[in-house]
Design an enzyme around this catalytic site. Structure first.
Site, short mmCIF file in Angstrom:
data_model
loop_
_atom_site.label_atom_id
_atom_site.label_comp_id
_atom_site.label_asym_id
_atom_site.label_seq_id
_atom_site.Cartn_x
_atom_site.Cartn_y
_atom_site.Cartn_z
N ALA A 121 0.69 -0.93 -0.08
CA ALA A 121 -0.37 0.31 0.13
C ALA A 121 0.99 1.29 0.43
O ALA A 121 1.67 1.51 1.06
CB ALA A 121 -0.82 -0.09 1.32
N LEU A 122 0.92 1.54 -1.34
CA LEU A 122 1.92 3.40 -1.58
C LEU A 122 1.55 4.59 -1.88
O LEU A 122 0.58 5.65 -1.28
CB LEU A 122 2.95 2.98 -2.76
CG LEU A 122 3.74 1.34 -2.17
CD1 LEU A 122 4.65 1.19 -3.39
CD2 LEU A 122 4.71 1.63 -0.75
N THR A 155 -3.43 -3.57 -4.54
CA THR A 155 -3.68 -5.30 -5.08
C THR A 155 -3.59 -6.22 -4.78
O THR A 155 -2.74 -6.07 -3.06
CB THR A 155 -2.73 -5.48 -6.61
OG1 THR A 155 -2.90 -4.23 -7.06
CG2 THR A 155 -2.96 -6.86 -7.08
N HIS A 336 -6.62 -9.16 -35.91
CA HIS A 336 -7.57 -9.49 -35.59
C HIS A 336 -8.64 -9.23 -35.86
O HIS A 336 -10.47 -9.92 -36.08
CB HIS A 336 -7.77 -10.03 -33.96
CG HIS A 336 -6.78 -11.72 -33.48
ND1 HIS A 336 -5.49 -11.27 -33.42
CD2 HIS A 336 -7.00 -13.40 -32.84
CE1 HIS A 336 -5.28 -11.94 -33.14
NE2 HIS A 336 -5.49 -13.16 -32.66
N GLY A 338 -12.86 -7.53 -36.52
CA GLY A 338 -13.49 -7.67 -35.30
C GLY A 338 -14.09 -8.83 -34.32
O GLY A 338 -13.81 -8.18 -32.99
N GLU A 361 4.06 1.32 -10.90
CA GLU A 361 5.55 1.31 -10.72
C GLU A 361 5.44 2.46 -11.24
O GLU A 361 7.06 1.80 -12.26
CB GLU A 361 6.41 -0.25 -11.21
CG GLU A 361 5.28 -1.21 -10.67
CD GLU A 361 5.13 -1.84 -8.81
OE1 GLU A 361 6.36 -0.72 -8.76
OE2 GLU A 361 4.94 -2.44 -8.38
N THR A 363 4.54 5.78 -13.87
CA THR A 363 4.46 6.17 -15.17
C THR A 363 5.25 6.15 -16.25
O THR A 363 6.47 6.52 -16.06
CB THR A 363 3.04 6.86 -15.09
OG1 THR A 363 4.07 8.28 -14.84
CG2 THR A 363 2.11 7.35 -13.98
N GLU A 365 5.49 8.11 -17.77
CA GLU A 365 6.49 9.98 -17.55
C GLU A 365 7.56 9.87 -16.51
O GLU A 365 8.46 10.51 -16.86
CB GLU A 365 5.08 10.91 -17.12
CG GLU A 365 4.28 11.31 -18.50
CD GLU A 365 3.56 9.89 -18.95
OE1 GLU A 365 2.93 10.21 -19.60
OE2 GLU A 365 3.25 9.36 -18.29
#
Length: 377
Positions: A121-122, A155, A336, A338, A361, A363, A365
């Site tokens: 949990a960051l 997560t 692929h 449709g 982890e 972005t 940027e």
């Protein structure tokens, strides 16, 4: 066409590929549609040596290196990226790098075996890339810390037994005021996991908001140095970014392989679509991006294993492999047609999951910021 590795690593690849093809491929669609992960598989992964790969044997791990971990992550993610997330070793990395001997002995064997599900949990609702600005607090009360605040995008939180939480122990400070805490979530009334967040991708891997309301943590569950949590996290993320880059590589490989198979089966205008130059060019572009990704990921992993600085290379790998995964998966959907827009084929899963790799982890940027800072020094 491949980055050469030794027979030892090819044996690791063979084990991971066989497990992914035999155990994960037959069930991924069922569990993606359910929006849940069969957590008994975590213990199965551990039994075949696919979990705790970088944890020393004396703590219940496999005792291998970052390149082994990257290869396993690549192979598993090429079939089911949600399963790749369950192999993440972020909390194990924290413990391996900064845990006390007692913490390592107490938690690592259970994490490696799959008995314990882990979470980190960051981020917070208002602080993602600006990690130093987090507002969750941890105040001393005798031989405990009392945590208050809210964490986001956690997560595995809904199934977790052990969670690492970042909190401010010196509120006026930013980078120098953050500490790490180990919370046993199943036995803590002050830690509430909210319902899973309905996300675009990684259907079988839920993320949650976690609310800390006078959450009491014993002082022995401080992980690393008090007020050193920002710097501990940056070191952990160096390794984790190689792992995430490998997941991106796997997503690209999965989309590429599905496309190569499809173009030999699908016919239009009286011939296989793989005979059209337009399709061949797409396949060629995909192959180049995958090869480039593999070089960057394996190079960062080898530098890590050799004890060399690899911060820049990890960010390069994460930046390139994540964006390549997005590009390759997008072209796979296009090839692929449709059918690629339906859940009958896996390319839509790879396309949606690839976008997440560009975000978490750090972005794209943020990776560019890291790279620019390092190469301009």
């Amino acid at each position: 066409m491949t980055v050469p590795v030794s027979q030892e690593y090819e044996a690791v690849r063979k084990t991971a590929r066989e497990y992914a093809q035999n155990e994960l491929k037959p069930i991924y669609r069922e569990y993606n549609e359910k929006g849940e992960f069969p957590y008994d598989l975590v213990e199965d992964m551990a039994e075949v040596g696919l979990r705790g790969i970088m944890v020393p044997v004396e703590y219940g791990g496999v005792g291998m290196d970052m390149l082994s971990h990257a290869i396993v992550m690549e192979e598993v993610s090429a079939v089911w990226p949600s399963a790749g997330i369950k192999m993440d070793e972020g909390l194990m990395r924290y413990l391996r790098m900064f845990g006390t001997e007692e913490q390592k002995e107490r938690y690592l064997p259970k994490l490696c075996s799959g008995e314990y599900v882990d979470a980190i949990a960051l981020s917070e609702p208002d602080y993602g890339s600006d990690f130093a600005g987090i507002e969750t607090t941890a105040e001393r009360d005798g031989d405990e810390y009392v945590l208050n605040g809210s964490k986001m995008w956690v997560t595995n939180a809904g199934k977790s037994d052990l969670m690492v939480v970042t909190a401010k122990t010196d509120q006026p400070e930013r980078h120098r005021g953050i500490s790490l805490f180990l919370i046993e979530t199943q036995n803590n009334d002050g830690c509430t996991v909210e319902p899973g967040i309905d996300m675009m991708g990684f259907d079988a891997s839920e993320s949650h908001e976690v609310v800390l309301d006078d959450c009491r943590v014993p002082e022995e569950n401080l992980l690393g140095e008090e007020n050193g949590g920002f710097y501990h996290t940056m070191k952990m993320l160096e390794e984790n970014r190689v792992s995430v880059a490998a997941r991106g590589l796997g997503i690209a490989v999965g989309a590429y392989d599905a496309s190569k198979q499809y173009i030999t089966e699908r016919e239009q205008f009286g011939k296989k679509i793989g005979e059209f130059q337009a399709i061949q060019h797409k396949i060629a572009d995909m192959a180049v991006q995958i090869e480039n990704s593999k070089h960057l990921v394996y190079n960062a992993a080898r530098l890590c294993d050799d004890g060399e600085p690899f911060d820049t290379e990890a960010s390069m790998a994460k930046l390139y492999a994540s964006e390549a995964a997005h590009d390759v998966a997008s072209e796979a959907v296009q090839i692929h047609g449709g059918y690629g827009y339906t859940k009958e084929f896996p390319v839509q899963m790879f396309f949606r999951d690839a976008k997440g790799i560009e975000i978490y982890e750090g972005t794209s940027e943020i990776q560019k910021n890291v790279i620019a800072k390092n190469v301009m020094e």
